[in-house]
Design an enzyme around this catalytic site. Structure first.
Site, PDB file in Angstrom:
ATOM      1  CG  LEU A 210      -1.872  -1.230   1.305  1.00 47.80           C
ATOM      2  CD1 LEU A 210      -2.774  -1.107   2.521  1.00 47.80           C
ATOM      3  CD2 LEU A 210      -2.673  -1.484   0.047  1.00 47.80           C
ATOM      4  CB  CYS A 211       4.426   1.909   0.300  1.00 49.13           C
ATOM      5  SG  CYS A 211       5.520   3.277   0.658  1.00 49.13           S
ATOM      6  CG  HIS A 212       0.949   6.382  -2.474  1.00 48.79           C
ATOM      7  ND1 HIS A 212       0.567   6.395  -1.153  1.00 48.79           N
ATOM      8  CD2 HIS A 212      -0.192   6.466  -3.197  1.00 48.79           C
ATOM      9  CE1 HIS A 212      -0.746   6.505  -1.075  1.00 48.79           C
ATOM     10  NE2 HIS A 212      -1.232   6.539  -2.297  1.00 48.79           N
TER      11      HIS A 212
ATOM     12  CG  ASP B  43      25.050 -10.692   3.539  1.00 48.42           C
ATOM     13  OD1 ASP B  43      24.968 -11.882   3.914  1.00 48.42           O
ATOM     14  OD2 ASP B  43      25.403 -10.366   2.394  1.00 48.42           O
TER      15      ASP B  43
ATOM     16  CG  MET C  59       6.636   4.289   4.632  1.00 51.38           C
ATOM     17  SD  MET C  59       6.920   3.653   6.310  1.00 51.38           S
ATOM     18  CE  MET C  59       7.494   2.007   5.971  1.00 51.38           C
ATOM     19  CD  GLU C  60       9.318   6.233  -0.101  1.00 54.73           C
ATOM     20  OE1 GLU C  60       8.461   5.758  -0.856  1.00 54.73           O
ATOM     21  OE2 GLU C  60       9.000   6.864   0.925  1.00 54.73           O
TER      22      GLU C  60
END
Length: 163
Positions: free
Chosen positions: A75-77, A128, A113-114
């Site tokens: 649902l993230c644009h 890692d 969010m980015e």
């Protein structure tokens, strides 16, 4: 909060319609950390890691991840990023690394969010690349530090109590 913006009247998940919102310049800064053994931090600082350029590789991974945020978060644009910058700095007091990301766009919705995705994936990449020499590392404290733009206005973690 009286209504959840990502649910329709029947309670199904939906992408929020932002088509009526004005495009504004939006910026978000997020940070996080990877805590490791002091010997691991020293190995990175001295260039003695088995997988090479650990910091620059993790920074690049963060940039690449930010560009794919809408593919990772439901649902993230999808946003046209004008800028994404990731920096990783050694911190002997942790010991470990401080990860910071800045995301900028002009559009109808924010870039928090980015920035968070960039920090998260940069931390995962560090993990890692260093797991062969330190299995006890911890990624954490991932947070939005500040944001600007949009209807909600500017916000900084320092401006709220407890942050």
């Amino acid at each position: 909060m009286s209504k959840l913006s990502h649910l329709d009247a029947a309670g199904r998940a939906r992408m929020v319609d932002v088509s009526a919102k004005a495009d504004t310049r939006r910026r978000a800064i997020a940070s996080g950390q990877l805590v490791c053994a002091l010997a691991t931090l020293e190995a990175v600082s001295e260039g003695r890691t088995p997988k090479g350029a650990v910091i620059s590789t993790a920074e690049l991974a963060g940039v690449m991840a930010a560009k794919r945020t809408a593919e990772l978060i439901p649902l993230c644009h999808p946003l046209p990023l004008a800028k994404i910058a990731v920096s990783i700095a050694p911190d002997s007091t942790l010991p470990g690394f401080i990860i910071e990301a800045e995301a900028v766009t002009t559009g109808p919705t924010g870039v928090e969010m980015e920035a968070l995705t960039a920090v998260s994936v940069a931390g995962l990449t560090l993990f890692d690349m260093l797991k062969a020499i330190d299995r006890g590392m911890v990624i954490g404290a991932i947070q939005v530090k500040a944001k600007t733009g949009g209807v909600g206005g500017d916000w900084a973690r320092d401006s709220e109590s407890g942050g």
